[in-house]
Write an enzyme that holds these catalytic residues in place. Structure first.
Site, short mmCIF file in Angstrom:
data_model
loop_
_atom_site.label_atom_id
_atom_site.label_comp_id
_atom_site.label_asym_id
_atom_site.label_seq_id
_atom_site.Cartn_x
_atom_site.Cartn_y
_atom_site.Cartn_z
N ASN A 1 0.85 -1.19 0.00
CA ASN A 1 0.00 0.00 0.00
C ASN A 1 0.89 1.25 0.00
OD1 ASN A 1 -1.35 2.30 1.27
ND2 ASN A 1 -3.07 0.91 1.56
N LYS A 2 0.79 2.03 -1.11
CA LYS A 2 1.70 3.17 -1.28
C LYS A 2 1.60 4.19 -0.15
CE LYS A 2 2.57 3.13 -6.22
NZ LYS A 2 1.48 2.69 -7.10
N GLY A 3 0.36 4.41 0.33
CA GLY A 3 0.16 5.37 1.41
C GLY A 3 0.90 4.95 2.66
N ASP B 1 -1.62 -3.72 9.94
CA ASP B 1 -3.01 -3.99 9.59
C ASP B 1 -3.83 -2.91 10.24
OD1 ASP B 1 -4.64 -5.98 8.07
OD2 ASP B 1 -5.82 -5.82 9.90
#
Ligand code: IMP
Length: 201
Positions: A9-11, A70
């Site tokens: 996930n790039k963010g 997560d």
């Protein structure tokens, strides 16, 4: 010592890299290629551990520290939804926008213009002979009219406690200061430093 992130996930990668600027932080996909990991735990902590253990096992190296995150958003007025299902709230393969739209829809169905909400982040750290999970939370409210383009995921509909603007509108520095992930990473940092020191003996 490389820090391998069990996320693509790039963010998240961007946020985690900005907190460990002096380390080599690499998303697992750059080493192992794209891979689906089934997150079948019933808590954020379980899912974080599943991801970190899987990547650590696949790498089969004793000179790495694997970190996974997560995370998700919980709305008590919606019976805790989307919670651990945040990434797939609008179905498998849903985009961040699809998931946000579903949450807006669920609020409207209940006639709620806004509702208290919180983000949770569970960070798992797996290294040779060592496993840890730490948590961080950010409290606030969700609104049914998303605003702003900043952040990612549900940020345009989340207003942190003490603010009037959404995380989509606020300066990224505000999120960095307040976020569930920053808080969990602040706890993870000394653990990682300890594991790094152990590895040079
Ligand atoms: P995960 O990658 O399985 O942990 O899923 C995280 C889900 O929660 C994704 O849908 C994200 O969009 C959402 N989420 C987690 N952290 C944030 C955040 O800081 N801002 C916005 N959405 C987030």
């Amino acid at each position: 010592m490389q820090i391998i992130l069990a996320t693509s996930n790039k963010g998240k990668v961007k946020e985690i890299r900005s907190l460990f600027e002096e380390d080599e932080v690499i998303p697992f996909s750059e080493i192992l290629g794209p891979m689906e990991i089934e997150e079948n735990g019933s808590t954020f902590a379980e899912n974080a551990l599943i991801k970190a253990r899987t990547i650590f096992g696949k790498l089969g190296r004793d000179d790495v520290i694997v970190i996974s995150d997560d995370s998700g958003i919980t709305v008590p007025a919606l019976n805790g939804e989307p919670g651990i299902y945040s990434a797939r709230y609008a179905g498998k393969g849903a985009t961040d926008r699809d998931n946000l739209n579903r949450l807006v829809e669920e609020l409207r169905k209940k006639g709620l213009k806004e509702a208290p909400a919180f983000y949770t982040a569970a960070i798992a750290i797996v290294a040779p002979g060592a496993e840890y999970v730490v948590h961080g939370w950010m409290y606030g409210r969700v609104i049914d009219t998303p605003r702003g383009e900043g952040g990612f995921g549900y940020d345009p509909m989340f207003i942190p406690e003490g603010f009037d603007q959404t995380l989509g509108e606020l300066d990224p520095a505000v999120k960095k200061e307040l976020s569930h992930r920053s808080k969990a990473l602040a706890l993870a940092k000394p653990i990682i430093e300890m594991l790094k020191a152990r590895s040079v003996r």
